[in-house]
Scaffold this motif. Structure first.
Motif, short mmCIF file in Angstrom:
data_model
loop_
_atom_site.label_atom_id
_atom_site.label_comp_id
_atom_site.label_asym_id
_atom_site.label_seq_id
_atom_site.Cartn_x
_atom_site.Cartn_y
_atom_site.Cartn_z
N UNK A 65 9.23 -4.80 -2.26
CA UNK A 65 8.25 -3.98 -1.49
C UNK A 65 8.93 -3.75 -0.37
N UNK A 66 9.72 -2.34 -0.45
CA UNK A 66 10.31 -2.24 1.02
C UNK A 66 9.40 -1.59 2.17
N UNK A 67 10.17 -1.48 3.28
CA UNK A 67 9.06 -0.72 4.36
C UNK A 67 9.03 0.61 4.17
N UNK A 68 7.73 1.00 4.43
CA UNK A 68 7.37 2.50 4.46
C UNK A 68 8.45 3.45 5.04
N UNK B 200 0.70 -1.11 -0.13
CA UNK B 200 0.00 -0.05 0.05
C UNK B 200 0.93 1.10 -0.09
N UNK B 201 2.13 1.15 0.80
CA UNK B 201 2.77 2.39 0.96
C UNK B 201 3.51 2.64 -0.65
N UNK C 119 14.49 5.12 -0.73
CA UNK C 119 14.84 3.88 -0.90
C UNK C 119 15.07 3.72 -2.39
N UNK C 120 14.01 4.53 -3.40
CA UNK C 120 14.10 4.19 -4.71
C UNK C 120 15.12 5.30 -5.27
N UNK C 121 15.72 4.89 -6.37
CA UNK C 121 16.46 5.88 -7.21
C UNK C 121 15.61 6.43 -8.19
#
Length: 723
Positions: free
Chosen positions: A264-267, A47-48, A418-420
Motif C-alpha cells: 500500500x504505497x502513498x497516494x 483507499x487510494x 508507482x505501479x507497473x
C-alpha cells in the motif's frame, strides 16, 4: 565542574533507563499515538489504491494467470450453458515464458547478480597528505643545506621543480591507494556475497519473479537487521575432543519478497522514498510468543515484549483480521487458499515505513537512534513500525545513513506511476479473443454435430406403424395429411448448422500473433512450436529475428531489475557493513554494477563464437598445422569451466605447462652447451595413435616427424616376421 564526557555518560544512562522502563511497562492503552498514526496512513493508502483501480488490475491479472473468469464472465457463460473451465491459457503461457527467461538469467550457476569495483579516484587519507608535506619540507631543507643556504637564482624553475616533485609523490600515493582499494573491494565483495547468501536473497528474488511476471510489480524489503538462529560447531575441551552443534542467536541481515496484494504505497507516490509505505503482515501466535519469551540478548531488534504479551493474552489462538474482506475474498480465490473464518490462527497487522516526529517516538518509549544519539522532540525520524490490534509490537528507528530498506521492480515501467503494467493488461484484447473463440467452438461444435428440429403442425403427422406420431426414432417413416387450412409442405423439419471450426482456429492463431506483438515476448523462448510453419518463423532468419525481439524485451526487464533491485539492495548492504562491521580492512568506496545479471547470456554468446573459431581453425588447411596444443587447451579451458568442471583435472594447467616448458628449455640449453642433440618438445609431438592414423592415411612426413620421440607402430608384415 562536571566535564562534557560525564554529562554525556549521565545522559546515556538516563536514556537507557527510560528505554528499559518503557519496555517493561505493558502497553495496555487502547491505542498509542504512534500506532494511531501508522493505522491512519494505512487507511489512507488503502483507499487510494482502491480508488485508483489497482485492485481491479490485480484481480484481472491474477484471474488470467490462474485460468479463472470473473463473476460477471461466469454469469455470461452460465447463460450459454458452458462450463467455466473452458478457458484458453494464452496470458499464462506468456507469463511462463517471461519467468523462464528471467529465472535462467537470475539463477545461473556460479554467478552473482552484481559486481563490485572501487571508485576511479580513491580518496587520499589525511595522514598520507601530511607525510607528503613533511617529506617535501625535508627535501627542501636538504637542498638549502647542500647549497650553503643560498637561494636558487631561477626561482620560477625551482618552484616548478617543487610542484613536479609534489605531483609525483601524490601519483605514487594514489597508485598505492588504488591497489589497496582493489584489495578492500575484493574483501567487501566476499562479505556482501556472504550476507546475501545467509539472508536468502536469491530465493526471495525468485519469488519476486512470480509476482513481477503475474502482476507487473513486486517489492523486496531488505536488508533488515534481525536476530536469527545460526548453527555453531564447538569442540569440547575434554580429552576425547567431542564436537557438538549448537544454535546461537545473532544479528543478521534478512531479505523478504512482498506480494503486491500486501503493498500500500502513498497516494501519487512515484518511488519508495515518496511518502509512507505500508504493508499487511501476518504472524501466528507461536512466532510472536518466541519474540516475547526470548531472552533480552536473543530478542530481535525492535520487538516490544510487553506489547506482544498483552496481545497474546487477548488473542492466544489468533483471530485478528484487518477489515479487508472483499479484497481478501478475491485474493483467496486467485491463490486457491481455503476460505478463512473468524477463528483463523493468524494475527494480521500493518507494517509501516515512514517519517514520524520525535515526540511520538518518545511517547512510545524510544529515546535513542541506532547511532546512539538522543531523539529530538521536534525532529522527524525514519521509522519502521508494526501495529497489530492497535498495539505497537515493533518499533525501530532506521539509521539516517541508510535509505529505507525497500526495493520495487516493475516488469513494464510506467512514467509517473508507482505501479507497473502487467502482461495481462497488454494481452487483455488477445485473451478476450481467445476466450470468445473457445466459447464459439464449443457452441458451434454442439450445434453442428447434433441436428436442430422444428415442428410447424404436428396434427398433420400420420403414424404408419401405430406408434405415437411424436415418438421419433431413426429410420421411422411418417405420413402427412393435407392441411386443414390448406397448408402444404412437411410439418416437421430440421436446421443444418455450418461447421466454423477452421475459422475459429484461425482467429485463435491470429490472437496469439497479436499477443506476441503486444507484449514483445516470444513463446519460442520456451520451446513453443506454434506458428513455426507460417509467417516470419518459416525461415531461420525470421525465427532468429523473433527470438532477438523477445530477448530484447527480457533485456529491458533485466536492466530494470538491476537498476531498481540489485543496486539499491547491494548499496544498502554495503552501507550497513560500513556502519556496523568492525573490520577496517574491508571499508572503502565501491561502485555497484548489475552486470552479473547478463553474464550468463554474454558467456553463452562467447561460447558459441569460441566453438565456431575452434571448428574453423581445426578445418583450415594452414591454420590447423599452426594450432599448437597450448592454443587448443586455451580454447577448451573456458568451455570446461562453464560446465562447472575443474579444467586442471582434465587438461594440464597453465602453470604445469609453463613448468614443463622451463624444464625443456633448461634441457636444451644444457644440450647446446655439451654439444648433444636437443630434446624435442613432447607437448607439440603427435601421440602414437596420431602416428598410426598418419601411416594408414599415407602421410609419411608426419610419421617421420615422430621418429626419435615416439616409436612408430609395426606394420602387419613386421608383426608376422617377428612372430
Amino acid at each position: 565542574m562536571t566535564s562534557e564526557a560525564e554529562k554525556a555518560t549521565e545522559a546515556a544512562r538516563r536514556g537507557d533507563a527510560a528505554a528499559e522502563s518503557a519496555e517493561g511497562r505493558p502497553e495496555n492503552r487502547a491505542v498509542s499515538s504512534l500506532g494511531s498514526l501508522a493505522m491512519d496512513e494505512f487507511r489512507r493508502n488503502m483507499e487510494h489504491r482502491h480508488a485508483s483501480g489497482v485492485e481491479k488490475m490485480l484481480e484481472d491479472a491474477g484471474m488470467a494467470a490462474n485460468l479463472k473468469y470473473t463473476a460477471r464472465q461466469k454469469a455470461i457463460l452460465a447463460g450459454y450453458n458452458i462450463d467455466e473451465r473452458n478457458y484458453r491459457p494464452l496470458t499464462a503461457m506468456f507469463m511462463r515464458a517471461a519467468k523462464a527467461a528471467l529465472t535462467k538469467v537470475l539463477k545461473s550457476s556460479g554467478d552473482k547478480p552484481y559486481t563490485l569495483s572501487p571508485t576511479p579516484m580513491p580518496t587520499i587519507p589525511k595522514r598520507a597528505r601530511r607525510e607528503i608535506v613533511s617529506q617535501m619540507a625535508r627535501e627542501i631543507a636538504d637542498f638549502y643545506r647542500s647549497n650553503g643556504g643560498q637561494v636558487p637564482t631561477n626561482a620560477d624553475a625551482f618552484y616548478m621543480a617543487i610542484l613536479q616533485r609534489v605531483a609525483g609523490m601524490y601519483d605514487e600515493v594514489r597508485r598505492r591507494e588504488s591497489e589497496w582499494a582493489k584489495i578492500r573491494c575484493e574483501r567487501m565483495d566476499a562479505k556482501i556475497h556472504d550476507l546475501l547468501i545467509e539472508g536468502h536473497f536469491i530465493d526471495e528474488a525468485l519469488k519476486m519473479l512470480d509476482w513481477i511476471c503475474t502482476y507487473g510489480t513486486a517489492v523486496m524489503i531488505g536488508p533488515v537487521p534481525r536476530v536469527v538462529p545460526k548453527p555453531m560447531c564447538r569442540e569440547s575441551r575434554t580429552l576425547d575432543g567431542a564436537v557438538s552443534y549448537d544454535i546461537e542467536y545473532d544479528v543478521g541481515l534478512v531479505y523478504e519478497a512482498v506480494s503486491p496484494w500486501d503493498c500500500y504505497p502513498a497516494p501519487n507516490a512515484k518511488s519508495i522514498e515518496d511518502g509512507t509505505f505500508c504493508r499487511k503482515v501476518r504472524y501466528t501466535p507461536n512466532v510472536l510468543r518466541q519474540f516475547a519469551e526470548a531472552k533480552a540478548k536473543d530478542r530481535p531488534e525492535g520487538w516490544r515484549a510487553s506489547s506482544v504479551k498483552v496481545l497474546l493474552s487477548k488473542h492466544p489462538k489468533g483471530g485478528v483480521r484487518l477489515d479487508l474482506d472483499n479484497i481478501d475474498m478475491v485474493r483467496r480465490e486467485i491463490e486457491r487458499n481455503a476460505v478463512s473464518t473468524e477463528e483463523d490462527c493468524t494475527l494480521e497487522g500493518v507494517q509501516c515505513f515512514g517519517s514520524f516526529r520525535g515526540s511520538v517516538l518518545i511517547d512510545c518509549g524510544m529515546t535513542k537512534t541506532p547511532a546512539g544519539e538522543e531523539i529530538v522532540y521536534d525532529r522527524y525520524y525514519k521509522t519502521e513500525v508494526i501495529v497489530i490490534d492497535n498495539l505497537v509490537v515493533y518499533c525501530r528507528v532506521i539509521d539516517d545513513r541508510m535509505r529505507i530498506p525497500i526495493a520495487k521492480v516493475c516488469l513494464y515501467e510506467t512514467a509517473d506511476s508507482w505501479w507497473g503494467v502487467s502482461i495481462a493488461e497488454f494481452l487483455a484484447s488477445a485473451q478476450t479473443m481467445q476466450n470468445n473463440a473457445m466459447k464459439n467452438l464449443t457452441l458451434n461444435g454442439g450445434l453442428s454435430s447434433n441436428g436442430i428440429f422444428y415442428c410447424t403442425d404436428v396434427d398433420r403427422a400420420v403414424s404408419l406403424d401405430g406408434a405415437p406420431a411424436l415418438a421419433l426414432r431413426a429410420g421411422r417413416m411418417l405420413g402427412f395429411r393435407g392441411g386443414v387450412m390448406g397448408g402444404q409442405g412437411a410439418p416437421i423439419g430440421s436446421i443444418e448448422v455450418k461447421d466454423t471450426t477452421q475459422s475459429q482456429i484461425m482467429v485463435m492463431e491470429k490472437a496469439k500473433e497479436m499477443a506476441n506483438d503486444d507484449c514483445g515476448i516470444s513463446l519460442h523462448m520456451i520451446g513453443s512450436t506454434a506458428n513455426l510453419g507460417s509467417g516470419a518463423a518459416r525461415t531461420a532468419s525470421g525465427l532468429a529475428m523473433i527470438m532477438e525481439s523477445g530477448s530484447s524485451v527480457i533485456d529491458m526487464v533485466i536492466c530494470g531489475i538491476g537498476r531498481n533491485l540489485i543496486v539499491p539492495v547491494v548499496k544498502n548492504t554495503h552501507v550497513y557493513v560500513l556502519c556496523n562491521d568492525p573490520d577496517v580492512s574491508i571499508k572503502g568506496d565501491v561502485e555497484v554494477n548489475p552486470s552479473g545479471l547478463v553474464g550468463a547470456k554474454l558467456r553463452e554468446a562467447e561460447s558459441q563464437r569460441r566453438q565456431q573459431v575452434t571448428a574453423m581453425l581445426g578445418s583450415h588447411p594452414v591454420l590447423s598445422k599452426a594450432l599448437t596444443v597450448e592454443a587448443f587447451f586455451e580454447l577448451v579451458r573456458p568451455e570446461l569451466d562453464g560446465l562447472g568442471v575443474n579444467p586442471d583435472k582434465i587438461i594440464p594447467s597453465k602453470e604445469r605447462m609453463e613448468f614443463y616448458q622451463q624444464l625443456m628449455d633448461l634441457a636444451n640449453a644444457s644440450a647446446a652447451a655439451t654439444g648433444a642433440e636437443p630434446q624435442p618438445n613432447e607437448a607439440a609431438q603427435p601421440t602414437p595413435e596420431q602416428s598410426n592414423v598418419a601411416r594408414v592415411e599415407g602421410r609419411p612426413e608426419e610419421v617421420a616427424a615422430t621418429q626419435g620421440s615416439v616409436p612408430a607402430a609395426f606394420t602387419v608384415e613386421e608383426r608376422r616376421g617377428a612372430a
